[in-house]
Design a protein around this motif. Structure first.
Motif, mmCIF file in Angstrom:
data_model
loop_
_atom_site.group_PDB
_atom_site.id
_atom_site.type_symbol
_atom_site.label_atom_id
_atom_site.label_comp_id
_atom_site.label_asym_id
_atom_site.label_seq_id
_atom_site.Cartn_x
_atom_site.Cartn_y
_atom_site.Cartn_z
ATOM 1 N N PHE A 114 -12.862 16.831 -30.901
ATOM 2 C CA PHE A 114 -14.265 16.928 -31.327
ATOM 3 C C PHE A 114 -14.600 18.223 -32.056
ATOM 4 C CE2 PHE A 114 -14.681 13.371 -28.416
ATOM 5 C CZ PHE A 114 -15.501 12.534 -29.161
ATOM 6 N N SER A 115 -13.625 19.140 -32.125
ATOM 7 C CA SER A 115 -13.898 20.352 -32.898
ATOM 8 C C SER A 115 -13.729 20.065 -34.397
ATOM 9 C CB SER A 115 -12.941 21.472 -32.467
ATOM 10 O OG SER A 115 -11.623 21.149 -32.858
ATOM 11 N N LYS A 116 -13.174 18.910 -34.739
ATOM 12 C CA LYS A 116 -12.966 18.569 -36.149
ATOM 13 C C LYS A 116 -14.100 17.660 -36.637
ATOM 14 C CE LYS A 116 -8.095 19.303 -36.381
ATOM 15 N NZ LYS A 116 -7.217 18.611 -35.438
ATOM 16 N N PRO A 117 -14.361 17.705 -37.959
ATOM 17 C CA PRO A 117 -15.443 16.850 -38.458
ATOM 18 C C PRO A 117 -15.135 15.365 -38.234
ATOM 19 C CG PRO A 117 -14.256 17.891 -40.271
ATOM 20 C CD PRO A 117 -13.757 18.508 -39.012
ATOM 21 N N ARG A 118 -16.192 14.638 -38.016
ATOM 22 C CA ARG A 118 -16.116 13.213 -37.781
ATOM 23 C C ARG A 118 -15.755 12.495 -39.083
ATOM 24 N NH1 ARG A 118 -21.772 12.176 -35.302
ATOM 25 N NH2 ARG A 118 -20.890 13.151 -33.456
ATOM 26 N N PRO A 119 -15.024 11.398 -39.025
ATOM 27 C CA PRO A 119 -14.755 10.678 -40.290
ATOM 28 C C PRO A 119 -16.048 10.156 -40.911
ATOM 29 C CG PRO A 119 -13.973 9.403 -38.390
ATOM 30 C CD PRO A 119 -14.422 10.728 -37.878
ATOM 31 N N GLN A 120 -16.107 10.176 -42.246
ATOM 32 C CA GLN A 120 -17.282 9.665 -42.962
ATOM 33 C C GLN A 120 -16.839 8.429 -43.732
ATOM 34 O OE1 GLN A 120 -20.259 12.079 -44.186
ATOM 35 N NE2 GLN A 120 -19.896 13.043 -42.205
#
Lengths: 121, 420
Positions: A114-120
């Protein structure tokens, strides 16, 4: 890193009392113990077959519940093992050792960081 | 011993010993998968025992024998469940021969050679070398190559399957094969460096992690093997690396060699590289890496761009062209000739290299041609060449550089079709 090994199989191939299937099922517990001993194991569960399942959806605030998952395929999710591994290749090696991989297939999925950006999408 | 000390020792052991332990375990256990599991188990055992019993005097030997013992133990347990494979039984009963220092070096070399084996696809060699020799994770390799992790994981799985299925031996190459096998290993390392240094994809021109890793691998090979080309490659990478901070500006735009701030070149790395080149030159086998390093060293030694010894550079390219008659070497020699003898000579040499073939789709060939045309006062011809170069590269920093050059030329004065 943490990965989930999702074990899929065709129940007809696993619970048919064949010699092969019996050997695979007998080897499953010892492999779990091995993973516990080596420190790879986080948690594992085997799942009851889908005829024991119920699928829940909420649409427009209304809940509906139907028997079983909507699965067209013969393979069903039969269980999972959450493991700790150095990288995806180590996770793949561990998944390849799961006895049920001989009868079904194992999907290896990294757990979301969760420290990484969420997929868009 | 405190727990913190033991943890520190464990971390250090992982960084310094994991590769060597793995290399030996592959030999002792006969395969990557068993060895990797044994390595994991050895470090898991160390995490438990070292804080309690202290760090062993020779961590490498301790880890190898623990990993080997645990695996054999596991095989025995599995053998009780299934019928034992005969070759496993043999391996279980073999006495362990572990710790002679030369044998450890040989194991590390075996690991490098098998990862860079010519039977494996080039992409697979790179991924396998980074993971097994460099100890990068699949995820790190995927990040460095901007590739999906499963793609890299598959490459590694397939490479290992190929090694197993084709029974590629875990051996040091025979003396007669050695030069070709060294070349294959050096090529893998240089490809890793190049991917880091001149990234073909992505927003950044350099990916420092790959460059650092390639240099680490290069140092390892030089430590393990007395080979002039290995020294040459390491020197070449160090010389490129010495200029890394001056090659791109704060905005991420390219700065040409002639415009780089030479006071910021890393003199330590340049000095180290020069010593390596001198050492390599003393040997009999002088190959393309030593020569390329020598050329880079001439650039590095010039106090200013104007003081570059172009005559020496052209002479070195002449020798290089004899050992490596590739179109790119011919192009670089032509560009150097343009510096030694003037733009007209340079342009005709570049045109000759282009006519020779193999450069039509190489953007730097057209950029070099454009540069000579610009210096000769042929703005329209230069514009056409820059545009050709621009159409051939996707790298954003390179594109910005070419667009800036085009803008400097100003608008077209006549129809570009009149260009020669």
């Amino acid at each position: 890193m943490r990965y989930v090994c999702l074990v899929y199989f065709d129940p007809q191939k696993v619970f048919n009392q064949s010699e092969e299937a019996t050997a695979v099922l007998r080897a499953s517990r010892p492999y779990d113990d091995e993973l516990k001993q080596s420190g790879h194991m986080v948690v594992t569960e085997a799942l009851e077959l889908p005829d024991h399942a119920i699928t829940v959806q909420v649409r427009d605030g209304k809940m509906s519940a139907v028997d079983g998952p909507f699965m067209e395929t013969k393979e069903v999710l039969g269980g999972f093992i959450v493991i700790e591994a150095r990288d995806l290749n180590e996770a793949v090696r561990i998944a390849a050792g799961i006895p049920l991989a001989k009868l079904g297939s194992v999907e290896v999925r990294p757990v979301v960081d969760f420290s990484k950006p969420r997929p868009q999408l | 011993m405190s727990t913190a000390d033991a943890c520190g020792a464990l971390e250090m052991a992982y960084r310094s010993e994991a590769r060597r332990v793995l290399a030996t375990l592959i030999r002792l256990l006969g395969g990557f998968d068993a060895a990797e599991e044994a390595l994991h188990e050895a470090f898991a055992a160390a995490a438990e025992q070292w804080p309690r019993d202290g760090v062993p005097g020779n961590p490498y030997s301790w880890l190898v024998s623990t990993g080997r013992f645990k695996t054999i133990d596991r095989w025995r347990r599995q053998a009780r469940l299934q019928s034992v494979l005969p070759e496993l039984a043999v391996r279980v009963d073999q006495p362990a021969e572990i710790a002679v220092p030369d044998a450890v070096q040989d194991d590390e070399l075996r690991l490098i050679f098998i990862c860079c084996h010519p039977a494996l696809a080039p992409d697979a060699r790179i991924a396998l070398t980074l993971r097994e020799v460099g100890r990068l994770t699949t995820e790190e390799i995927a990040r460095a190559y901007l590739a999906p992790t499963p793609t890299i994981a598959q490459r590694i799985v397939r490479a290992k399957a190929k090694i197993r299925d084709e029974a590629i031996p875990y051996e040091l190459p025979a003396r007669s094969d050695l030069p070709a096998r060294i070349e294959s290993a050096l090529r893998v390392i240089y490809l890793i460096f190049n991917e880091g240094y001149a990234a073909t994809e992505g927003p950044n021109l350099m990916r420092a992690d790959l460059c650092d890793e390639a240099i680490r691998l290069g140092r390892l090979v030089v430590e393990l093997l007395d080979d002039a080309e290995a020294l040459g490659l390491l020197a070449l990478m160090l010389l490129h690396q010495a200029r890394r901070g001056t090659r791109v500006d704060a905005a991420g735009d390219l700065i040409l060699l002639e415009d780089q701030d030479r006071s910021r070149w890393e003199r330590g790395a340049i000095g180290e590289a020069r010593e390596m080149i001198a050492r390599a030159m003393r040997s009999r086998r002088i190959g393309p890496y030593v020569l390329q390093a020598a050329i880079a060293a001439v650039h590095a030694e010039a106090a200013s761009a104007g003081e570059t010894d172009w005559a020496q550079i052209v002479a070195l390219y002449d020798v290089l062209l004899r050992v490596d008659a590739s179109p790119v070497v011919a192009l670089n020699r032509a560009a150097a000739l343009g510096m030694r003898d003037g733009a007209e000579a340079g342009l005709s040499a570049i045109d000759a290299a282009l006519a020779h073939g193999g450069l039509d789709d190489y953007h730097l060939a057209h950029a070099a041609r454009a540069d000579m045309q610009r210096r000769l006062g042929l703005p329209d011809a230069a514009r056409t060449s820059y545009e050709r170069a621009l159409a051939l590269t996707r790298q954003p920093a390179e594109r910005r550089f070419l667009q800036a050059r085009l803008a400097q030329l100003g608008p077209a004065t006549r129809e570009p079709s009149s260009e020669r």
